[in-house]
Design an enzyme around this catalytic site. Structure first.
Site, PDB file in Angstrom:
ATOM      1  N   LYS A 137      -2.806   0.656  -2.495  1.00  0.00           N
ATOM      2  CA  LYS A 137      -4.135   1.260  -2.767  1.00  0.00           C
ATOM      3  C   LYS A 137      -4.048   2.842  -2.896  1.00  0.00           C
ATOM      4  CE  LYS A 137      -4.927  -3.024  -2.968  1.00  0.00           C
ATOM      5  NZ  LYS A 137      -4.604  -3.669  -2.308  1.00  0.00           N
TER       6      LYS A 137
ATOM      7  N   GLY B 180       6.321 -12.194 -10.966  1.00  0.00           N
ATOM      8  CA  GLY B 180       5.083 -12.451  -9.730  1.00  0.00           C
ATOM      9  C   GLY B 180       4.208 -12.066 -10.388  1.00  0.00           C
TER      10      GLY B 180
ATOM     11  N   GLY C 115       0.811 -12.468  -8.814  1.00  0.00           N
ATOM     12  CA  GLY C 115      -0.132 -12.649  -8.390  1.00  0.00           C
ATOM     13  C   GLY C 115      -0.832 -11.111  -7.790  1.00  0.00           C
ATOM     14  N   PRO C 116      -1.844 -11.594  -6.727  1.00  0.00           N
ATOM     15  CA  PRO C 116      -2.383 -10.395  -6.553  1.00  0.00           C
ATOM     16  C   PRO C 116      -1.158  -8.716  -7.147  1.00  0.00           C
ATOM     17  CG  PRO C 116      -2.603 -11.633  -5.651  1.00  0.00           C
ATOM     18  CD  PRO C 116      -1.871 -11.847  -6.149  1.00  0.00           C
TER      19      PRO C 116
ATOM     20  N   GLY D 299       5.751 -13.160  -3.639  1.00  0.00           N
ATOM     21  CA  GLY D 299       4.814 -14.087  -2.741  1.00  0.00           C
ATOM     22  C   GLY D 299       5.630 -13.935  -1.189  1.00  0.00           C
TER      23      GLY D 299
ATOM     24  N   ASP E  12      -1.814 -14.266   8.729  1.00  0.00           N
ATOM     25  CA  ASP E  12      -0.740 -14.891   7.845  1.00  0.00           C
ATOM     26  C   ASP E  12      -0.099 -15.490   8.463  1.00  0.00           C
ATOM     27  OD1 ASP E  12      -1.904 -12.061   6.603  1.00  0.00           O
ATOM     28  OD2 ASP E  12       0.075 -11.740   5.505  1.00  0.00           O
TER      29      ASP E  12
ATOM     30  N   HIS F 263     -31.190  -1.010 -13.021  1.00  0.00           N
ATOM     31  CA  HIS F 263     -30.603  -0.212 -14.795  1.00  0.00           C
ATOM     32  C   HIS F 263     -30.220   1.648 -15.039  1.00  0.00           C
ATOM     33  CE1 HIS F 263     -30.339  -0.241 -19.445  1.00  0.00           C
ATOM     34  NE2 HIS F 263     -31.070   0.990 -18.858  1.00  0.00           N
TER      35      HIS F 263
HETATM   36  C1  LIG Z   1       1.641  -5.059  -0.824  1.00  0.00           C
HETATM   37  C2  LIG Z   1       0.599  -5.640  -0.034  1.00  0.00           C
HETATM   38  C3  LIG Z   1      -0.857  -6.101   0.104  1.00  0.00           C
HETATM   39  C4  LIG Z   1      -1.763  -6.197   0.633  1.00  0.00           C
HETATM   40  N1  LIG Z   1      -3.550  -6.026  -0.080  1.00  0.00           N
HETATM   41  C5  LIG Z   1      -4.602  -6.419   0.571  1.00  0.00           C
HETATM   42  C6  LIG Z   1      -5.783  -6.024   0.087  1.00  0.00           C
HETATM   43  O1  LIG Z   1      -5.934  -5.273  -0.942  1.00  0.00           O
HETATM   44  N2  LIG Z   1      -6.921  -6.558   0.529  1.00  0.00           N
HETATM   45  C7  LIG Z   1      -5.989  -7.667   1.750  1.00  0.00           C
HETATM   46  O2  LIG Z   1      -7.837  -7.862   2.323  1.00  0.00           O
HETATM   47  N3  LIG Z   1      -5.222  -7.890   2.351  1.00  0.00           N
HETATM   48  C8  LIG Z   1      -4.458  -7.316   1.203  1.00  0.00           C
HETATM   49  N4  LIG Z   1      -3.048  -8.082   1.574  1.00  0.00           N
HETATM   50  C9  LIG Z   1      -2.583  -9.041   2.526  1.00  0.00           C
HETATM   51  C10 LIG Z   1      -2.697  -8.106   3.827  1.00  0.00           C
HETATM   52  O3  LIG Z   1      -2.043  -7.264   4.757  1.00  0.00           O
HETATM   53  C11 LIG Z   1      -2.212  -9.307   5.554  1.00  0.00           C
HETATM   54  O4  LIG Z   1      -3.192 -10.635   5.183  1.00  0.00           O
HETATM   55  C12 LIG Z   1      -2.676  -9.001   6.711  1.00  0.00           C
HETATM   56  O5  LIG Z   1      -1.964  -7.318   7.007  1.00  0.00           O
HETATM   57  C13 LIG Z   1      -2.304 -10.127   7.419  1.00  0.00           C
HETATM   58  O6  LIG Z   1      -2.112  -9.446   8.906  1.00  0.00           O
HETATM   59  P1  LIG Z   1      -1.518 -10.782  10.564  1.00  0.00           P
HETATM   60  O7  LIG Z   1      -1.732  -9.841  11.765  1.00  0.00           O
HETATM   61  O8  LIG Z   1      -1.384 -12.139   9.951  1.00  0.00           O
HETATM   62  O9  LIG Z   1       0.168  -9.854  10.255  1.00  0.00           O
HETATM   63  P2  LIG Z   1       1.027  -8.491  10.065  1.00  0.00           P
HETATM   64  O10 LIG Z   1       0.432  -7.856   9.901  1.00  0.00           O
HETATM   65  O11 LIG Z   1       2.740  -8.596   9.503  1.00  0.00           O
HETATM   66  O12 LIG Z   1       1.303  -8.897  11.877  1.00  0.00           O
HETATM   67  C14 LIG Z   1       2.690  -9.750  12.229  1.00  0.00           C
HETATM   68  C15 LIG Z   1       3.503  -9.022  13.198  1.00  0.00           C
HETATM   69  O13 LIG Z   1       3.918  -9.997  14.075  1.00  0.00           O
HETATM   70  C16 LIG Z   1       5.925  -9.659  14.003  1.00  0.00           C
HETATM   71  N5  LIG Z   1       6.027  -9.847  14.780  1.00  0.00           N
HETATM   72  C17 LIG Z   1       7.163 -11.961  13.676  1.00  0.00           C
HETATM   73  N6  LIG Z   1       7.403 -12.251  14.721  1.00  0.00           N
HETATM   74  C18 LIG Z   1       8.039 -11.945  15.571  1.00  0.00           C
HETATM   75  C19 LIG Z   1       8.518 -12.294  16.825  1.00  0.00           C
HETATM   76  N7  LIG Z   1       9.146 -13.738  16.845  1.00  0.00           N
HETATM   77  N8  LIG Z   1       7.989 -11.832  18.346  1.00  0.00           N
HETATM   78  C20 LIG Z   1       7.096 -11.056  18.173  1.00  0.00           C
HETATM   79  N9  LIG Z   1       6.858  -9.707  16.913  1.00  0.00           N
HETATM   80  C21 LIG Z   1       6.919 -10.508  15.555  1.00  0.00           C
HETATM   81  C22 LIG Z   1       5.733  -8.594  12.900  1.00  0.00           C
HETATM   82  O14 LIG Z   1       6.840  -8.235  13.116  1.00  0.00           O
HETATM   83  C23 LIG Z   1       4.517  -8.271  13.013  1.00  0.00           C
HETATM   84  O15 LIG Z   1       4.545  -6.389  13.149  1.00  0.00           O
HETATM   85  C24 LIG Z   1      -1.823  -6.720   1.109  1.00  0.00           C
HETATM   86  C25 LIG Z   1      -0.473  -7.121   1.745  1.00  0.00           C
HETATM   87  C26 LIG Z   1       0.438  -6.767   0.995  1.00  0.00           C
HETATM   88  C27 LIG Z   1       2.436  -6.763   1.335  1.00  0.00           C
HETATM   89  N1  LIG Z   2      -5.317  -6.613  -3.564  1.00  0.00           N
HETATM   90  C1  LIG Z   2      -3.976  -7.846  -2.819  1.00  0.00           C
HETATM   91  O1  LIG Z   2      -3.336  -6.754  -3.345  1.00  0.00           O
HETATM   92  C2  LIG Z   2      -3.786  -8.289  -1.787  1.00  0.00           C
HETATM   93  C3  LIG Z   2      -4.951  -9.038  -1.554  1.00  0.00           C
HETATM   94  C4  LIG Z   2      -5.483 -10.235  -1.012  1.00  0.00           C
HETATM   95  C5  LIG Z   2      -4.093 -10.653  -0.956  1.00  0.00           C
HETATM   96  N2  LIG Z   2      -2.924 -10.390  -1.063  1.00  0.00           N
HETATM   97  C6  LIG Z   2      -2.237 -11.317  -0.005  1.00  0.00           C
HETATM   98  O2  LIG Z   2      -0.564 -10.576  -0.481  1.00  0.00           O
HETATM   99  C7  LIG Z   2       0.497 -11.974  -0.279  1.00  0.00           C
HETATM  100  C8  LIG Z   2       1.604 -11.556  -1.244  1.00  0.00           C
HETATM  101  O3  LIG Z   2       0.913 -11.462  -2.568  1.00  0.00           O
HETATM  102  P1  LIG Z   2       1.707 -11.697  -3.961  1.00  0.00           P
HETATM  103  O4  LIG Z   2       1.271 -11.481  -5.168  1.00  0.00           O
HETATM  104  O5  LIG Z   2       3.028 -11.853  -3.585  1.00  0.00           O
HETATM  105  O6  LIG Z   2       2.049 -12.753  -3.811  1.00  0.00           O
HETATM  106  P2  LIG Z   2       1.165 -14.481  -4.297  1.00  0.00           P
HETATM  107  O7  LIG Z   2       1.769 -16.283  -3.873  1.00  0.00           O
HETATM  108  O8  LIG Z   2       0.034 -15.136  -4.808  1.00  0.00           O
HETATM  109  O9  LIG Z   2       2.200 -14.470  -5.760  1.00  0.00           O
HETATM  110  C9  LIG Z   2       3.234 -14.611  -6.034  1.00  0.00           C
HETATM  111  C10 LIG Z   2       3.636 -15.306  -7.660  1.00  0.00           C
HETATM  112  O10 LIG Z   2       5.506 -15.192  -7.930  1.00  0.00           O
HETATM  113  C11 LIG Z   2       5.143 -16.334  -8.548  1.00  0.00           C
HETATM  114  N3  LIG Z   2       6.635 -16.434  -8.319  1.00  0.00           N
HETATM  115  C12 LIG Z   2       7.189 -16.851  -6.968  1.00  0.00           C
HETATM  116  N4  LIG Z   2       9.026 -17.405  -6.986  1.00  0.00           N
HETATM  117  C13 LIG Z   2       8.702 -17.234  -8.437  1.00  0.00           C
HETATM  118  C14 LIG Z   2      10.309 -17.041  -8.890  1.00  0.00           C
HETATM  119  N5  LIG Z   2      11.091 -17.319  -8.570  1.00  0.00           N
HETATM  120  N6  LIG Z   2       9.787 -16.563 -10.104  1.00  0.00           N
HETATM  121  C15 LIG Z   2       9.289 -15.817 -11.312  1.00  0.00           C
HETATM  122  N7  LIG Z   2       8.296 -15.526 -10.101  1.00  0.00           N
HETATM  123  C16 LIG Z   2       7.796 -16.807  -9.014  1.00  0.00           C
HETATM  124  C17 LIG Z   2       4.506 -17.035  -7.604  1.00  0.00           C
HETATM  125  O11 LIG Z   2       4.492 -17.752  -9.433  1.00  0.00           O
HETATM  126  C18 LIG Z   2       3.594 -16.138  -8.601  1.00  0.00           C
HETATM  127  O12 LIG Z   2       2.563 -15.728  -9.819  1.00  0.00           O
HETATM  128  C19 LIG Z   2      -0.074 -12.865  -0.553  1.00  0.00           C
HETATM  129  O13 LIG Z   2      -0.595 -13.250   0.448  1.00  0.00           O
HETATM  130  C20 LIG Z   2      -1.510 -12.466  -1.279  1.00  0.00           C
HETATM  131  O14 LIG Z   2      -3.079 -13.562  -0.997  1.00  0.00           O
HETATM  132  C21 LIG Z   2      -2.804  -9.518  -1.714  1.00  0.00           C
END
Ligand SMILES: Cc1cc2nc3c(=O)[nH]c(=O)nc-3n(C[C@H](O)[C@H](O)[C@H](O)COP(=O)(O)OP(=O)(O)OC[C@H]3O[C@@H](n4cnc5c(N)ncnc54)[C@H](O)[C@@H]3O)c2cc1C
Ligand SMILES: NC(=O)c1ccc[n+]([C@@H]2O[C@H](COP(=O)([O-])OP(=O)(O)OC[C@H]3O[C@@H](n4cnc5c(N)ncnc54)[C@H](O)[C@@H]3O)[C@@H](O)[C@H]2O)c1
Length: 473
Positions: A52, A181, A183-184, A269, A311, A441
């Site tokens: 962001k 991709g 996606g978001p 993804g 996740d 408004h």
């Molecule tokens: C670029 C990006 C933008 C995003 N933007 C948004 C957004 O705007 N709004 C939104 O709502 N969501 C957004 N998301 C999604 C959001 O960040 C995730 O849904 C959230 O952070 C998931 O939290 P989590 O606790 O499941 O995983 P994580 O925060 O990934 O925590 C998992 C932890 O487990 C550890 N782990 C893994 N395997 C093991 C193991 N075997 N032993 C010990 N530890 C382990 C990992 O190292 C990590 O530290 C975004 C994601 C990305 C990548």
């Molecule tokens: N605002 C945000 O940034 C935000 C918000 C909410 C959640 N997230 C989460 O972050 C995670 C990752 O988001 P994302 O956008 O990377 O994943 P996504 O799974 O939403 O989208 C992946 C995209 O890649 C495409 N794709 C996959 N394999 C491909 C290939 N081989 N060739 C071409 N295209 C291919 C798919 O068709 C899809 O459009 C998601 O789980 C999403 O829900 C992000």
């Protein structure tokens, strides 16, 4: 080494794991947190927050194109130093991560750095330690997925193919990039890079953007983004290394098209971190999607003493859901197992205009059982003043009762309208209830009202004009 006893072991110090810890710590302090890799959570370190900041920089810079119309000159003199912008992203990132680190420090020596693995459903190994736990919470998050052909290119030159985990670590942005991709993440980061002066080409596979399922909204969104940057859909992309660039080719009808870029961003993804945890060996049941089967209201995996959150479930991969799931799992580890009512789904893509999905996606609604309210934002008053007058909103309501079911949109201020709609759906409001609420408004939400009016008219034309409630005694 002797086996250590713990009431709870939490695997993963991300948002879900830390929320689980907070929910359970009131009943026991004998909780062991195990985390592999970096601390700070995906959200604060590489996800929601830095992305962001990156988008904010891009949109602020992009605004220069709209200033001249308002008599504000000099915008064309502005320039961006992406190495400084990325430093800014990282310094904001460090600020957000520092709050997470404070909560980790509180955990003290019960926090172990290492990779956890199940030996038994209640026994975990980390390094040379074995821990036997009353309950285990699996909150191991997800990792970027890179398709095989891109992996092959990356093996030759790691910097030529980046994941979203790596983008903000770059010294500067490349001259040109292909974002794979739509996606978001692909949409947000692709549009932001284009706005920061990187020649960006966006590629999708299935014809959708930002997780939309409503065909009309999808097509409107695709046209909108295509006005700003090249966006193509292809079932298959071919990648080839040439000198210090990557050639990408794809089929369009009879034609083969080809571009060359400096870098590829794989926004293809993320995949749940479920491998090499010993889950298969202890008999955890898996779904066809390759994630453990669990109850989404209790977060328990079958009858195992194991709960899952965040996740790693692969179901609702957004921050507030990871936090909820952590809290449910944590609560259920220290109380009688209880079912929780999950929130109305809400997903926002912070592109401009925002893409938002609320409640039930259109694809999952029963044909013939609902009506759709429709509106365009192209001549909406406040959006026109702000020069953000692009958008399409569809709201779905039950055909008979008018109960709001869901909405999909690409819209200015979509993040805010999405919240209003999700609160209305959460409270089981009808379209008529929603219309009885105040609308100031001039605000963009007046467009939302127009859409609700369209829906109300389709559900019950006789109630037209009666938006204010009769006073009840
Ligand atoms: C670029 C990006 C933008 C995003 N933007 C948004 C957004 O705007 N709004 C939104 O709502 N969501 C957004 N998301 C999604 C959001 O960040 C995730 O849904 C959230 O952070 C998931 O939290 P989590 O606790 O499941 O995983 P994580 O925060 O990934 O925590 C998992 C932890 O487990 C550890 N782990 C893994 N395997 C093991 C193991 N075997 N032993 C010990 N530890 C382990 C990992 O190292 C990590 O530290 C975004 C994601 C990305 C990548
Ligand atoms: N605002 C945000 O940034 C935000 C918000 C909410 C959640 N997230 C989460 O972050 C995670 C990752 O988001 P994302 O956008 O990377 O994943 P996504 O799974 O939403 O989208 C992946 C995209 O890649 C495409 N794709 C996959 N394999 C491909 C290939 N081989 N060739 C071409 N295209 C291919 C798919 O068709 C899809 O459009 C998601 O789980 C999403 O829900 C992000």
């Amino acid at each position: 080494m002797a086996t250590r006893q713990a009431d709870i072991v939490i695997i993963g110090a991300g948002t879900a794991g830390l929320a689980a810890y907070s929910a359970a710590k009131h009943k026991t302090r004998n909780i062991v947190l195990i985390n592999e890799g970096h601390y700070g959570t995906t959200c604060a370190r590489v996800g929601c927050m830095p992305s962001k900041v990156f988008i904010q920089v891009a949109n602020d810079y992009h605004r220069r194109h709209q200033l001249v119309k308002q008599g504000i000159h000099g915008g064309d003199q502005l320039f961006i130093r992406t190495e400084e912008s990325l430093r800014h992203v990282r310094s904001m990132r460090d600020y957000f991560v520092s709050f997470v680190m404070e909560s980790i420090e509180d955990i003290g020596e019960n926090n172990i750095h290492g990779k956890a693995r199940f030996l038994e459903p209640d026994t975990i190994q980390v390094g040379d330690q074995t821990i036997q736990a009353g309950k285990v919470i699996l909150a191991s998050g997800s990792a970027p997925f890179i398709p095989e052909p891109l992996k092959a290119i990356r093996e030759k030159n790691r910097n030529s193919v980046l994941t979203t985990d790596e983008l903000f670590e770059q010294e500067s942005l490349p001259e040109s990039v292909a974002v794979i991709g739509t996606g978001p993440l692909g949409l947000e980061l692709g549009q932001a890079m284009q706005r920061m002066g990187v020649a960006t080409h966006l590629f999708g596979r299935s014809r959708t953007v930002g997780g939309l399922t409503d065909t009309e909204v999808i097509e409107y969104a695709i046209r909108t983004f295509q006005e700003e940057l090249p966006l193509n859909y292809a079932q298959e992309l071919c990648y080839e290394s040439c000198d210090d660039e990557i050639a990408i080719s794809w089929q369009e009808g009879q034609d083969t098209r080809r571009i060359q870029v400096k870098t590829v961003l794989a926004a293809t993804g993320r995949r749940p971190n479920v491998r090499n945890l010993g889950l298969e060996e202890i008999g955890v049941p898996f779904t066809d999607e390759g994630v453990p089967e669990f109850n989404p209201e209790t977060m328990q995996i079958a009858d195992f003493p194991i709960f899952i959150a965040g996740d790693v479930t692969g179901v609702r991969p957004v921050l507030h859901e990871a936090s909820d799931e952590g809290r449910i799992a944590g609560w259920n580890c220290v109380n009688e197992i209880t079912a929780f009512q999950r929130r109305t789904p809400l997903a926002i893509t912070f592109s401009e205009p925002n893409i938002v999905r609320v409640g039930r996606p259109r694809r999952k609604l029963t044909e013939g059982a609902y009506h759709t309210g429709e509106v365009l934002f192209d001549s909406q008053g406040r959006a026109t003043i702000q020069q953000y007058n692009k958008g399409m909103l569809h709201i779905f309501g039950d055909k008979h009762s008018g109960v709001l079911l869901g909405a999909e949109m690409i819209a200015p201020a979509g993040e805010h309208m999405g919240h209003l709609l999700s609160w209305a759906i959460e409270n089981r409001m009808t379209v008529f209830d929603a219309l009885a609420a105040p609308f100031y408004h001039p605000v963009v939400e007046e467009g939302l009202r127009t859409c609700l009016r369209d829906l109300a008219e389709k559900i019950d034309p006789s109630r037209q004009g009666l938006e204010i409630r009769f006073k009840s005694n």
